[in-house]
Scaffold this motif. Structure first.
Motif, PDB file in Angstrom:
ATOM      1  N   ILE A  23       0.849  -1.201   0.000  1.00  0.00           N
ATOM      2  CA  ILE A  23       0.000   0.000   0.000  1.00  0.00           C
ATOM      3  C   ILE A  23       0.883   1.249   0.000  1.00  0.00           C
ATOM      4  CG2 ILE A  23      -1.825   1.262   1.205  1.00  0.00           C
ATOM      5  CD1 ILE A  23      -2.637  -1.398   2.498  1.00  0.00           C
ATOM      6  N   TYR A  24       0.989   1.921  -1.147  1.00  0.00           N
ATOM      7  CA  TYR A  24       1.746   3.164  -1.286  1.00  0.00           C
ATOM      8  C   TYR A  24       3.151   3.062  -0.690  1.00  0.00           C
ATOM      9  CZ  TYR A  24      -2.848   5.139  -2.376  1.00  0.00           C
ATOM     10  OH  TYR A  24      -4.070   5.394  -2.940  1.00  0.00           O
ATOM     11  N   SER A  25       3.826   1.967  -0.966  1.00  0.00           N
ATOM     12  CA  SER A  25       5.153   1.754  -0.405  1.00  0.00           C
ATOM     13  C   SER A  25       6.231   1.878  -1.475  1.00  0.00           C
ATOM     14  CB  SER A  25       5.227   0.370   0.246  1.00  0.00           C
ATOM     15  OG  SER A  25       6.555   0.033   0.567  1.00  0.00           O
ATOM     16  N   THR A  26       7.320   2.556  -1.138  1.00  0.00           N
ATOM     17  CA  THR A  26       8.466   2.635  -2.042  1.00  0.00           C
ATOM     18  C   THR A  26       9.042   1.252  -2.313  1.00  0.00           C
ATOM     19  OG1 THR A  26       9.027   4.841  -1.245  1.00  0.00           O
ATOM     20  CG2 THR A  26      10.774   3.608  -2.323  1.00  0.00           C
ATOM     21  N   TYR A  27       8.911   0.369  -1.333  1.00  0.00           N
ATOM     22  CA  TYR A  27       9.501  -0.963  -1.473  1.00  0.00           C
ATOM     23  C   TYR A  27       9.051  -1.674  -2.736  1.00  0.00           C
ATOM     24  CZ  TYR A  27      10.060  -5.946  -1.162  1.00  0.00           C
ATOM     25  OH  TYR A  27      10.352  -7.247  -1.484  1.00  0.00           O
ATOM     26  N   ILE A  28       7.783  -1.533  -3.110  1.00  0.00           N
ATOM     27  CA  ILE A  28       7.236  -2.353  -4.191  1.00  0.00           C
ATOM     28  C   ILE A  28       7.946  -2.106  -5.516  1.00  0.00           C
ATOM     29  CG2 ILE A  28       5.389  -0.884  -5.099  1.00  0.00           C
ATOM     30  CD1 ILE A  28       5.091  -4.597  -4.042  1.00  0.00           C
ATOM     31  N   TYR A  29       8.465  -0.899  -5.726  1.00  0.00           N
ATOM     32  CA  TYR A  29       9.202  -0.608  -6.958  1.00  0.00           C
ATOM     33  C   TYR A  29      10.510  -1.395  -7.008  1.00  0.00           C
ATOM     34  CZ  TYR A  29       5.912   3.284  -7.030  1.00  0.00           C
ATOM     35  OH  TYR A  29       4.769   4.039  -7.017  1.00  0.00           O
ATOM     36  N   VAL A  30      11.160  -1.503  -5.865  1.00  0.00           N
ATOM     37  CA  VAL A  30      12.391  -2.287  -5.776  1.00  0.00           C
ATOM     38  C   VAL A  30      12.064  -3.775  -5.900  1.00  0.00           C
ATOM     39  CG1 VAL A  30      14.324  -2.903  -4.273  1.00  0.00           C
ATOM     40  CG2 VAL A  30      13.521  -0.527  -4.378  1.00  0.00           C
ATOM     41  N   HIS A  31      11.012  -4.192  -5.237  1.00  0.00           N
ATOM     42  CA  HIS A  31      10.552  -5.581  -5.289  1.00  0.00           C
ATOM     43  C   HIS A  31      10.368  -6.043  -6.732  1.00  0.00           C
ATOM     44  CE1 HIS A  31       8.051  -9.056  -3.973  1.00  0.00           C
ATOM     45  NE2 HIS A  31       7.278  -8.752  -5.011  1.00  0.00           N
ATOM     46  N   ASN A  32       9.683  -5.239  -7.522  1.00  0.00           N
ATOM     47  CA  ASN A  32       9.424  -5.613  -8.914  1.00  0.00           C
ATOM     48  C   ASN A  32      10.702  -5.719  -9.734  1.00  0.00           C
ATOM     49  OD1 ASN A  32       6.676  -5.688  -8.410  1.00  0.00           O
ATOM     50  ND2 ASN A  32       6.325  -3.590  -9.107  1.00  0.00           N
ATOM     51  N   ARG A  33      11.644  -4.833  -9.463  1.00  0.00           N
ATOM     52  CA  ARG A  33      12.907  -4.868 -10.189  1.00  0.00           C
ATOM     53  C   ARG A  33      13.724  -6.105  -9.810  1.00  0.00           C
ATOM     54  NH1 ARG A  33      11.707   0.469 -10.640  1.00  0.00           N
ATOM     55  NH2 ARG A  33      12.696   1.615 -12.376  1.00  0.00           N
ATOM     56  N   ILE A  34      13.731  -6.446  -8.539  1.00  0.00           N
ATOM     57  CA  ILE A  34      14.477  -7.627  -8.087  1.00  0.00           C
ATOM     58  C   ILE A  34      13.915  -8.890  -8.739  1.00  0.00           C
ATOM     59  CG2 ILE A  34      15.005  -9.070  -6.081  1.00  0.00           C
ATOM     60  CD1 ILE A  34      16.634  -6.490  -6.220  1.00  0.00           C
ATOM     61  N   LEU A  35      12.602  -9.011  -8.780  1.00  0.00           N
ATOM     62  CA  LEU A  35      11.978 -10.167  -9.423  1.00  0.00           C
ATOM     63  C   LEU A  35      12.295 -10.203 -10.916  1.00  0.00           C
ATOM     64  CD1 LEU A  35       8.430 -10.218  -7.775  1.00  0.00           C
ATOM     65  CD2 LEU A  35      10.334 -11.769  -7.300  1.00  0.00           C
ATOM     66  N   ALA A  36      12.225  -9.027 -11.571  1.00  0.00           N
ATOM     67  CA  ALA A  36      12.479  -8.970 -13.018  1.00  0.00           C
ATOM     68  C   ALA A  36      13.905  -9.379 -13.362  1.00  0.00           C
ATOM     69  CB  ALA A  36      12.192  -7.565 -13.537  1.00  0.00           C
ATOM     70  N   LYS A  37      14.829  -9.192 -12.423  1.00  0.00           N
ATOM     71  CA  LYS A  37      16.228  -9.545 -12.662  1.00  0.00           C
ATOM     72  C   LYS A  37      16.519 -11.003 -12.269  1.00  0.00           C
ATOM     73  CE  LYS A  37      17.657  -4.738 -11.897  1.00  0.00           C
ATOM     74  NZ  LYS A  37      17.992  -4.400 -13.293  1.00  0.00           N
ATOM     75  N   GLY A  38      15.481 -11.738 -11.873  1.00  0.00           N
ATOM     76  CA  GLY A  38      15.637 -13.163 -11.618  1.00  0.00           C
ATOM     77  C   GLY A  38      15.981 -13.554 -10.210  1.00  0.00           C
ATOM     78  N   TYR A  39      15.862 -12.638  -9.259  1.00  0.00           N
ATOM     79  CA  TYR A  39      16.159 -12.946  -7.864  1.00  0.00           C
ATOM     80  C   TYR A  39      14.861 -13.136  -7.077  1.00  0.00           C
ATOM     81  CZ  TYR A  39      20.880 -11.473  -9.047  1.00  0.00           C
ATOM     82  OH  TYR A  39      22.111 -11.383  -9.638  1.00  0.00           O
ATOM     83  N   GLU A  40      14.988 -13.686  -5.893  1.00  0.00           N
ATOM     84  CA  GLU A  40      13.808 -13.952  -5.065  1.00  0.00           C
ATOM     85  C   GLU A  40      13.462 -12.752  -4.187  1.00  0.00           C
ATOM     86  OE1 GLU A  40      12.915 -18.272  -3.798  1.00  0.00           O
ATOM     87  OE2 GLU A  40      15.034 -17.954  -3.353  1.00  0.00           O
ATOM     88  N   ALA A  41      12.178 -12.450  -4.108  1.00  0.00           N
ATOM     89  CA  ALA A  41      11.692 -11.388  -3.235  1.00  0.00           C
ATOM     90  C   ALA A  41      10.297 -11.770  -2.753  1.00  0.00           C
ATOM     91  CB  ALA A  41      11.651 -10.046  -3.958  1.00  0.00           C
TER      92      ALA A  41
END
Length: 236
Positions: free
Chosen positions: A111-129
């Protein structure tokens, strides 16, 4: 993209709730204890609210490795995108060392968290989040007001109040939660006061934190209230 099968670590977006350390979930506490690295914005652990909340439930967090990331408070999409990418790359450096990281975020990470933008990038690069949910601020505010948010078929609307479209959003039927009010509370109060239909407006500032204040009527709301303010708007 498939998750990595090697010895890379894992990123956890840990919701620490709205302010009261006792509202951290058992899972959040366990992961904060187990992760080798704690991630927070670069304001530092002395001024980071999420860090202070977590410390209240997990005092041993002070002995852990700390990764501070530059997260600018801006709406410039280019600047935000650049900072999120740099943050992701710094996190990946630690993941490649086999470390697990707990990224602390207020309320719930979805919910309106900065984290989610990083989360999506980590997943897109093939790592676990993984997202670890926390109690949302508006649920805690309702508890402090000692009342429910919705009943039966009533709708619940979560509205970023400092953005465009507030007046149209107020026309929605049901309970309206006004978040991200920032320095706009005076303007929001004015808009609410000019509505043609009577409204019940209550606000909780700094819910569960030091300096918490509760306002039960629109006219009582302090226009200079701080960033951590949640308004609950209902039809009378």
């Amino acid at each position: 993209m498939e998750q990595r099968k090697d010895k890379s670590g894992k990123l956890y977006g840990v919701g620490v709730g709205p302010g009261d350390p006792e509202l951290l979930t058992v899972k959040a506490v366990r992961l904060i204890r187990e992760c080798q690295v704690i991630v927070i914005p670069a304001s530092g652990k002395e001024t980071n609210v999420a860090y202070e909340i977590a410390k209240g439930a997990v005092p041993e967090i002070e002995g852990k490795e700390l990764l501070e990331l530059f997260m600018p408070m801006t709406r410039d999409e280019n600047q935000l995108g650049e900072s999120h990418e740099k943050a992701s790359l710094r996190i990946i450096t630690e993941l490649e060392k086999g470390k697990d990281l707990a990224f602390l975020t207020l309320g719930d990470p979805s919910i309106y968290s900065t984290y989610i933008y990083v989360h999506n990038r980590i997943l897109a690069k093939g790592y676990e989040a993984e997202i670890i949910p926390g109690i949302p601020s508006f649920c805690a505010a309702a508890a402090r007001l000692n009342e429910g948010l919705t009943e039966a078929s009533e709708a619940l609307h979560i509205i970023p109040a400092s953005y465009e479209g507030l007046e149209e959003a107020l026309d929605l039927k049901g309970t309206r939660i006004l978040m991200k009010s920032g320095k706009s509370i005076g303007n929001i109060k004015s808009i609410l006061g000019t509505r043609s239909t009577p409204l019940s407006v209550k606000m909780v500032e700094r819910c569960g934190m030091q300096g918490e204040r509760i306002f039960h009527k629109l006219e009582e709301i302090d226009e200079n209230a701080g960033y951590f303010s949640i308004l609950v708007v209902k039809d009378q």
